[in-house]
Design a protein around this motif. Sequence first.
Motif, PDB file in Angstrom:
ATOM      1  N   ASN A   8     -41.381  50.198   3.669  1.00 31.29           N
ATOM      2  CA  ASN A   8     -40.902  50.330   5.183  1.00 31.29           C
ATOM      3  C   ASN A   8     -41.434  51.361   5.817  1.00 31.29           C
ATOM      4  OD1 ASN A   8     -38.811  48.378   4.832  1.00 31.29           O
ATOM      5  ND2 ASN A   8     -37.484  49.859   3.616  1.00 31.29           N
ATOM      6  N   LEU A   9     -41.775  52.610   5.244  1.00 32.86           N
ATOM      7  CA  LEU A   9     -42.471  53.573   5.812  1.00 32.86           C
ATOM      8  C   LEU A   9     -43.710  53.114   6.378  1.00 32.86           C
ATOM      9  CD1 LEU A   9     -41.601  56.753   3.488  1.00 32.86           C
ATOM     10  CD2 LEU A   9     -41.201  56.514   5.961  1.00 32.86           C
ATOM     11  N   PHE A  10     -44.570  52.564   5.434  1.00 34.40           N
ATOM     12  CA  PHE A  10     -45.828  52.001   5.966  1.00 34.40           C
ATOM     13  C   PHE A  10     -45.822  50.935   7.156  1.00 34.40           C
ATOM     14  CE2 PHE A  10     -49.125  48.582   5.773  1.00 34.40           C
ATOM     15  CZ  PHE A  10     -50.247  49.295   5.611  1.00 34.40           C
ATOM     16  N   LYS A  11     -44.661  50.165   7.316  1.00 32.17           N
ATOM     17  CA  LYS A  11     -44.654  49.506   8.388  1.00 32.17           C
ATOM     18  C   LYS A  11     -44.375  50.046   9.605  1.00 32.17           C
ATOM     19  CE  LYS A  11     -43.066  45.249   5.919  1.00 32.17           C
ATOM     20  NZ  LYS A  11     -41.842  44.168   5.722  1.00 32.17           N
ATOM     21  N   LEU A  16     -46.313  52.946  14.667  1.00 33.07           N
ATOM     22  CA  LEU A  16     -46.581  53.847  15.585  1.00 33.07           C
ATOM     23  C   LEU A  16     -48.097  54.072  15.929  1.00 33.07           C
ATOM     24  CD1 LEU A  16     -44.057  56.325  13.791  1.00 33.07           C
ATOM     25  CD2 LEU A  16     -43.822  55.392  16.275  1.00 33.07           C
ATOM     26  N   VAL A  17     -48.765  53.913  14.992  1.00 35.64           N
ATOM     27  CA  VAL A  17     -50.317  54.184  15.190  1.00 35.64           C
ATOM     28  C   VAL A  17     -51.034  53.115  16.019  1.00 35.64           C
ATOM     29  CG1 VAL A  17     -52.684  53.885  14.042  1.00 35.64           C
ATOM     30  CG2 VAL A  17     -50.682  55.077  12.770  1.00 35.64           C
ATOM     31  N   ASP A  18     -50.499  51.622  15.913  1.00 39.01           N
ATOM     32  CA  ASP A  18     -51.035  50.635  16.693  1.00 39.01           C
ATOM     33  C   ASP A  18     -50.530  50.737  18.036  1.00 39.01           C
ATOM     34  OD1 ASP A  18     -52.104  49.473  14.540  1.00 39.01           O
ATOM     35  OD2 ASP A  18     -50.461  48.127  14.145  1.00 39.01           O
ATOM     36  N   SER A  19     -49.331  51.056  18.290  1.00 40.73           N
ATOM     37  CA  SER A  19     -48.851  51.633  19.805  1.00 40.73           C
ATOM     38  C   SER A  19     -49.730  52.572  20.420  1.00 40.73           C
ATOM     39  CB  SER A  19     -47.321  51.708  19.453  1.00 40.73           C
ATOM     40  OG  SER A  19     -46.383  50.680  19.074  1.00 40.73           O
ATOM     41  N   ALA A  20     -49.696  53.642  19.611  1.00 36.51           N
ATOM     42  CA  ALA A  20     -50.670  54.620  19.983  1.00 36.51           C
ATOM     43  C   ALA A  20     -52.061  54.318  20.418  1.00 36.51           C
ATOM     44  CB  ALA A  20     -50.672  55.936  19.189  1.00 36.51           C
ATOM     45  N   LYS A  21     -52.551  53.488  19.496  1.00 35.04           N
ATOM     46  CA  LYS A  21     -54.022  53.295  20.038  1.00 35.04           C
ATOM     47  C   LYS A  21     -54.013  52.319  21.074  1.00 35.04           C
ATOM     48  CE  LYS A  21     -56.083  52.692  15.225  1.00 35.04           C
ATOM     49  NZ  LYS A  21     -56.577  51.945  14.149  1.00 35.04           N
ATOM     50  N   ILE A  22     -52.967  51.658  21.375  1.00 33.31           N
ATOM     51  CA  ILE A  22     -52.977  50.535  22.572  1.00 33.31           C
ATOM     52  C   ILE A  22     -52.773  51.655  23.756  1.00 33.31           C
ATOM     53  CG2 ILE A  22     -51.576  48.886  23.908  1.00 33.31           C
ATOM     54  CD1 ILE A  22     -50.830  47.657  21.289  1.00 33.31           C
ATOM     55  N   ARG A  23     -52.059  52.643  23.721  1.00 35.40           N
ATOM     56  CA  ARG A  23     -51.830  53.570  24.952  1.00 35.40           C
ATOM     57  C   ARG A  23     -53.089  54.254  25.182  1.00 35.40           C
ATOM     58  NH1 ARG A  23     -47.000  54.737  22.171  1.00 35.40           N
ATOM     59  NH2 ARG A  23     -47.677  56.480  21.405  1.00 35.40           N
ATOM     60  N   VAL A  24     -53.598  54.625  24.362  1.00 34.74           N
ATOM     61  CA  VAL A  24     -54.953  55.556  24.277  1.00 34.74           C
ATOM     62  C   VAL A  24     -56.062  54.548  24.896  1.00 34.74           C
ATOM     63  CG1 VAL A  24     -56.975  56.477  23.014  1.00 34.74           C
ATOM     64  CG2 VAL A  24     -54.402  57.180  22.374  1.00 34.74           C
ATOM     65  N   ALA A  25     -56.122  53.319  24.482  1.00 36.33           N
ATOM     66  CA  ALA A  25     -57.047  52.254  24.983  1.00 36.33           C
ATOM     67  C   ALA A  25     -56.748  52.008  26.392  1.00 36.33           C
ATOM     68  CB  ALA A  25     -56.991  51.045  24.445  1.00 36.33           C
ATOM     69  N   HIS A  26     -55.460  51.905  26.775  1.00 40.14           N
ATOM     70  CA  HIS A  26     -55.062  51.824  28.315  1.00 40.14           C
ATOM     71  C   HIS A  26     -55.692  52.832  29.049  1.00 40.14           C
ATOM     72  CE1 HIS A  26     -52.123  48.259  27.490  1.00 40.14           C
ATOM     73  NE2 HIS A  26     -53.249  48.001  27.468  1.00 40.14           N
ATOM     74  N   TYR A  27     -55.252  54.115  28.647  1.00 42.62           N
ATOM     75  CA  TYR A  27     -55.582  55.147  29.344  1.00 42.62           C
ATOM     76  C   TYR A  27     -56.997  55.469  29.290  1.00 42.62           C
ATOM     77  CZ  TYR A  27     -55.769  60.255  30.278  1.00 42.62           C
ATOM     78  OH  TYR A  27     -56.084  61.636  30.939  1.00 42.62           O
ATOM     79  N   ALA A  28     -57.737  55.261  28.426  1.00 41.88           N
ATOM     80  CA  ALA A  28     -59.108  55.534  28.395  1.00 41.88           C
ATOM     81  C   ALA A  28     -59.637  54.468  29.425  1.00 41.88           C
ATOM     82  CB  ALA A  28     -59.775  55.147  27.017  1.00 41.88           C
TER      83      ALA A  28
END
Length: 347
Positions: A8-11, A16-28
């Motif tokens: 459950n923690l892994f999921k 969280l990591v995937d969402s952060a990557k998407i936000r960073v990509a959009h910001y970049a």
Amino acid sequence: MANDIVLNLFKDISQLVDSAKIRVAHYANSSLVLLYWQIGQRIYREILKEERAEYGEGIIKQLASQLNISYGRGFNARALFRMVRFAKYFSEEKIVVTLSPLLSWSHFVELIALDDVLKRQFYADMCRLEHWSVRDLRKKIDGMLYERTAISQQPRTVIQEDLKRLQQDNELTQELVFRDPYILDFLQLPTTFSESKLEDAILDELCKFLQELGTDFCFISRQKRITIDSEDFYIDLLMYHRGLKRLVAIELKLGKFTASHKGQMELYLRWLDKYERRVGEEQPLGLILCSEKQHEHVELLELGKSGIHVAQYLTELPPRKILEERLHKAIEIAREMYERASLTKDK
């Protein structure tokens, strides 16, 4: 128990990591687009606005050589000229700020290749609203979507007003939604076919058909049965358009458009308005797809007053030159009809 906790923690952490990557990509992406606009605007303001073309070209080549040494190939002369064109065609920073979180630099590269300002604005805003990929945008441009959309057949002042409302309020008009002709080459129909075969082929390729109609169209039913005075009638396809908040009845016709098609569609629309229209929805619209559109019939019948649109469908995509000729001729005819209607109204 421990394994379940870890799983459950892994999921959760993965999300969280995937969402952060998407936000960073959009910001970049947004930051990159704004950077390119600022570079282009700085160069344009400094050396090109005064129309010193030859001088400016030499300066840009020298500048590119120095930037290449410091920052790599992304700042070669060709890239700088694109940035300048970007700043010239998208001159308002607030528009770039609005579009940059939604459109990539690759989107803008396709858009700045368009010289017509209204066409460019149309594709930029539709791309923003319908979330087109770069590939989708390129396909829409190659398929001459702007020229096939009803708005292109209006006078330029009317187009400007419609696009202004779209840009500022996301307000879609019928002229921005309906097209003519519709390209149905993906159906891969034989040389001869019946209306039922056409309908079957559309349902088999429903996803592609909806893409050609526009992303706000939603499929409701096929052969929608309605009963009037104990007699059954069947609407070929019933759709809903989210942006317009309207039911859309679609009738498929193999031959030419005829006056009788109007009466049939008006009956369907009145029934839908009385029995199917929900609170908050606008009056239903009709779309008659036929193999050949007769412009004088359409003009004399004043179909717009009944909320009916008529369009031709093409089961094979003609060569681009032939399609261009057809569309430009259709646009001329439509604008002449619009002018005649305006003169009649003024009288």
